[in-house]
Design a protein around this motif. Structure first.
Motif, mmCIF file in Angstrom:
data_model
loop_
_atom_site.group_PDB
_atom_site.id
_atom_site.type_symbol
_atom_site.label_atom_id
_atom_site.label_comp_id
_atom_site.label_asym_id
_atom_site.label_seq_id
_atom_site.Cartn_x
_atom_site.Cartn_y
_atom_site.Cartn_z
ATOM 1 N N GLY A 1 5.104 17.813 -10.043
ATOM 2 C CA GLY A 1 6.417 17.785 -10.699
ATOM 3 C C GLY A 1 6.905 16.363 -10.933
ATOM 4 N N HIS A 2 6.018 15.379 -10.775
ATOM 5 C CA HIS A 2 6.404 13.979 -10.986
ATOM 6 C C HIS A 2 5.299 13.276 -11.765
ATOM 7 N N PRO A 3 5.668 12.266 -12.534
ATOM 8 C CA PRO A 3 4.630 11.520 -13.253
ATOM 9 C C PRO A 3 3.641 10.906 -12.277
ATOM 10 N N VAL A 4 2.411 10.835 -12.694
ATOM 11 C CA VAL A 4 1.357 10.259 -11.852
ATOM 12 C C VAL A 4 1.240 8.774 -12.167
ATOM 13 N N ARG A 5 1.159 7.945 -11.114
ATOM 14 C CA ARG A 5 1.041 6.502 -11.322
ATOM 15 C C ARG A 5 -0.429 6.081 -11.287
ATOM 16 N N LEU A 6 -0.797 5.239 -12.248
ATOM 17 C CA LEU A 6 -2.203 4.843 -12.362
ATOM 18 C C LEU A 6 -2.426 3.344 -12.251
ATOM 19 N N SER A 7 -1.401 2.585 -12.666
ATOM 20 C CA SER A 7 -1.650 1.159 -12.821
ATOM 21 C C SER A 7 -0.459 0.329 -12.347
ATOM 22 N N LEU A 8 -0.766 -0.870 -11.913
ATOM 23 C CA LEU A 8 0.290 -1.829 -11.557
ATOM 24 C C LEU A 8 1.007 -2.321 -12.804
ATOM 25 N N TRP A 9 0.325 -2.169 -13.947
ATOM 26 C CA TRP A 9 0.821 -2.812 -15.174
ATOM 27 C C TRP A 9 1.505 -1.838 -16.121
ATOM 28 N N ASP A 10 1.940 -0.700 -15.595
ATOM 29 C CA ASP A 10 2.616 0.298 -16.427
ATOM 30 C C ASP A 10 4.114 -0.016 -16.415
ATOM 31 N N GLU A 11 4.586 -0.644 -17.492
ATOM 32 C CA GLU A 11 5.979 -1.119 -17.504
ATOM 33 C C GLU A 11 6.978 0.024 -17.389
ATOM 34 N N GLY A 12 6.673 1.123 -18.089
ATOM 35 C CA GLY A 12 7.598 2.267 -18.064
ATOM 36 C C GLY A 12 7.757 2.804 -16.654
ATOM 37 N N ALA A 13 6.599 2.984 -15.966
ATOM 38 C CA ALA A 13 6.629 3.541 -14.610
ATOM 39 C C ALA A 13 7.303 2.565 -13.657
ATOM 40 N N GLU A 14 7.020 1.274 -13.831
ATOM 41 C CA GLU A 14 7.629 0.261 -12.950
ATOM 42 C C GLU A 14 9.146 0.249 -13.123
ATOM 43 N N ALA A 15 9.597 0.522 -14.363
ATOM 44 C CA ALA A 15 11.043 0.533 -14.598
ATOM 45 C C ALA A 15 11.695 1.712 -13.883
ATOM 46 N N ALA A 16 10.945 2.857 -13.798
ATOM 47 C CA ALA A 16 11.518 4.046 -13.133
ATOM 48 C C ALA A 16 11.505 3.859 -11.614
ATOM 49 N N MET A 17 10.367 3.511 -11.049
ATOM 50 C CA MET A 17 10.266 3.233 -9.612
ATOM 51 C C MET A 17 9.183 2.176 -9.413
ATOM 52 N N GLY A 18 9.599 0.958 -9.124
ATOM 53 C CA GLY A 18 8.651 -0.147 -8.964
ATOM 54 C C GLY A 18 7.683 0.143 -7.820
ATOM 55 N N HIS A 19 6.535 -0.559 -7.832
ATOM 56 C CA HIS A 19 5.536 -0.208 -6.815
ATOM 57 C C HIS A 19 6.018 -0.521 -5.399
ATOM 58 N N ILE A 20 6.867 -1.542 -5.255
ATOM 59 C CA ILE A 20 7.376 -1.849 -3.906
ATOM 60 C C ILE A 20 8.325 -0.728 -3.456
ATOM 61 N N GLU A 21 9.102 -0.240 -4.419
ATOM 62 C CA GLU A 21 10.013 0.884 -4.115
ATOM 63 C C GLU A 21 9.201 2.125 -3.701
ATOM 64 N N LEU A 22 8.099 2.341 -4.429
ATOM 65 C CA LEU A 22 7.234 3.497 -4.128
ATOM 66 C C LEU A 22 6.606 3.338 -2.733
ATOM 67 N N ALA A 23 6.229 2.093 -2.417
ATOM 68 C CA ALA A 23 5.652 1.817 -1.088
ATOM 69 C C ALA A 23 6.691 2.110 -0.008
ATOM 70 N N ARG A 24 7.961 1.802 -0.290
ATOM 71 C CA ARG A 24 9.028 2.057 0.699
ATOM 72 C C ARG A 24 9.373 3.546 0.762
ATOM 73 N N TRP A 25 9.234 4.212 -0.392
ATOM 74 C CA TRP A 25 9.570 5.653 -0.481
ATOM 75 C C TRP A 25 8.660 6.481 0.439
ATOM 76 N N ALA A 26 7.387 6.081 0.511
ATOM 77 C CA ALA A 26 6.392 6.916 1.214
ATOM 78 C C ALA A 26 6.631 6.928 2.723
ATOM 79 N N GLN A 27 6.580 8.131 3.304
ATOM 80 C CA GLN A 27 6.602 8.239 4.775
ATOM 81 C C GLN A 27 5.182 8.394 5.310
ATOM 82 N N ASP A 28 4.295 8.894 4.477
ATOM 83 C CA ASP A 28 2.873 8.979 4.820
ATOM 84 C C ASP A 28 2.090 8.648 3.555
ATOM 85 N N ILE A 29 0.991 7.905 3.734
ATOM 86 C CA ILE A 29 0.069 7.718 2.603
ATOM 87 C C ILE A 29 -1.234 8.415 2.965
#
Ligand code: PMT
Length: 410
Positions: free
Chosen positions: A60-88
């Protein structure tokens, strides 16, 4: 919803390239059913095997593939995503991915997230058995283990490439259970569990031995489940071709007498001893120093002597651990198992019917757990799943025993 303790957990699922890359689609569903919120990150190679759209639809969420995806980074930057995760959880984790995180590389989005996140990282390796056995892969895993990365599996069996061996991705249910168990204190936290597994070989001469069909799978599955439940696990293994489960201390033996010595050395300090090994009851009275030659057309007689009974000797210790025996029978399963329960003074015996795709050498089994006051049937399932159920019951019995001892002492 299945209650696993994962409800509300924010799980970042990493998918790396490999033929098993389709399997996490089912995992996303199972994690969702367990109440977890899942975001998926795929490597470029994973996207060659399965389309990101599959994971997008299931999570139910877009899949992230690349560090260089500007659109995805604008929605949730990779550092934000790293902080969001409780488990990887990375499943499947390829040999290449394991090598890259072991060496701290951050050359794509997934490795960058693993470095940038404070969340615990779990990897579920999946690869060709030769790649799994390669010393480079094993050294990378050892390094990851020392850094606290959880390693789930792999399982052994037939591989997509036609090989047979270790390197199969664990099943989605097994991954959900392993993830749920890792986040919790563990049913066997602080407990010491000794497990024996596999066959014993009794030498006849330098080229022949008496052995049996045990593959060690059942005992290794119990060791993996006990380690997942937080126990300190010592696995005394007869001659088998299985990888050591994560977090398990392994002692290799060959004969029944070696197994006896190794188990007795560990049993006094143990809370539980699970005897899943198929121990040879007899050994040749004498081991010939040279290969025995045929003499004419006649047969030959081999004189046998009895091996020590490991379980009975552990039962005789002044401070005996909780004793769980196994019984493999071809007929009268319950009656024979009950007789062993009493004769060997066990707390619990796991009886299995041999034949029909169950028991020795198989992936699946079914167990009847018999104690003096109870009988529980665990229907046909993978040995990994049965081992988990067995460990839950063992943990309950240990608790009861501790409570009883506290009452007696009070
Ligand atoms: O290894 P797999 O291919 O996965 O197969 C699993 C299994 C079928 C071997 C396993 O599930 C199992 O049933 N193990 C016990 C086999 C058996 O029947 O053992 P037994 O009846 O010979 O002995 C009964 C119990 O006494 C066992 O717990 C055994 O470990 C123990 N024993 C036996 C002889 C001996 N000298 N010392 C012992 O402690």
């Amino acid at each position: 919803m299945v209650s696993t303790g994962l409800a509300g957990r924010r799980v970042l699922l990493g998918v790396t390239g490999g033929i098993a890359a389709y399997k996490p689609a089912e995992l996303v569903r199972r994690l969702g059913e367990a109440g977890a919120e899942v975001r998926v990150v795929m490597t470029e190679n994973a996207a060659r095997f399965v389309t990101p759209l599959t994971f997008q639809a299931l999570s139910g969420h877009p899949v992230r593939l690349s560090l260089w995806d500007e659109g995805a980074e604008a929605a949730m930057g990779h550092i934000e995503l790293a902080r969001w995760a409780q488990d990887i959880l990375v499943a499947p984790a390829s040999a290449d991915f394991l090598a890259r995180i072991a060496h701290g590389l951050a050359d794509d989005l997934l490795t960058t997230l693993c470095l940038a996140s404070a969340a615990p990282v779990y990897v579920a390796p999946a690869m060709n058995q030769q790649m799994w056995a390669n010393p480079a892969t094993q050294a990378n895993l050892a390094l990851l283990r020392t850094r606290g990365v959880g390693i789930f599996g792999p399982a052994a069996g037939a591989q997509a490439c036609g090989d047979v061996g270790s390197g199969r991705l664990l099943e989605p249910d097994e991954l959900v259970a392993a993830l749920a168990a890792s986040g919790q204190p563990g049913l066997l936290s602080g407990r010491r569990v000794v497990i024996s597994a596999g066959p014993t070989y009794e030498d006849i001469d330098p080229v022949r031995f008496l052995g049996n069909r045990s593959s060690g799978r059942m005992g290794f599955a119990v060791a993996a489940a006990a380690a997942e439940a937080g126990a300190q696990v010592i696995l005394v293994a007869g001659p088998v071709h299985l990888p050591t489960p994560a977090g398990v201390q392994r002692v290799d033996v060959r004969s029944a007498r070696q197994m006896h010595a190794a188990v007795l050395a560990e049993a006094t300090a143990a809370d539980v001893y699970v005897a899943a090994a198929a121990v040879g009851d007899f050994r040749p009275l004498e081991v010939a120093a040279h290969k025995i030659k045929k003499r004419g057309d006649g047969g030959m007689t081999l004189e046998l002597t009895q091996n020590p009974d490991i379980l009975a000797d552990v039962a005789a210790l002044p401070q005996r651990p909780l004793l769980v025996g196994f019984a493999a029978e071809t007929e009268n399963v319950e009656a024979y198992a009950r007789a062993k329960l009493e004769r060997k003074r066990l707390d619990l015996i796991a009886a299995n019917q041999v034949g029909g795709g169950l028991g020795f050498e198989t992936e699946d089994n079914c167990l009847t757990l018999i104690s003096a006051d109870d009988i529980t049937c665990l229907p046909t399932a993978s040995k990994r799943e049965l081992a988990r159920q067995l460990i839950e019951i063992v943990a309950q019995r240990l608790e009861q025993r501790s409570a009883h001892n506290r009452d007696v002492a009070a």
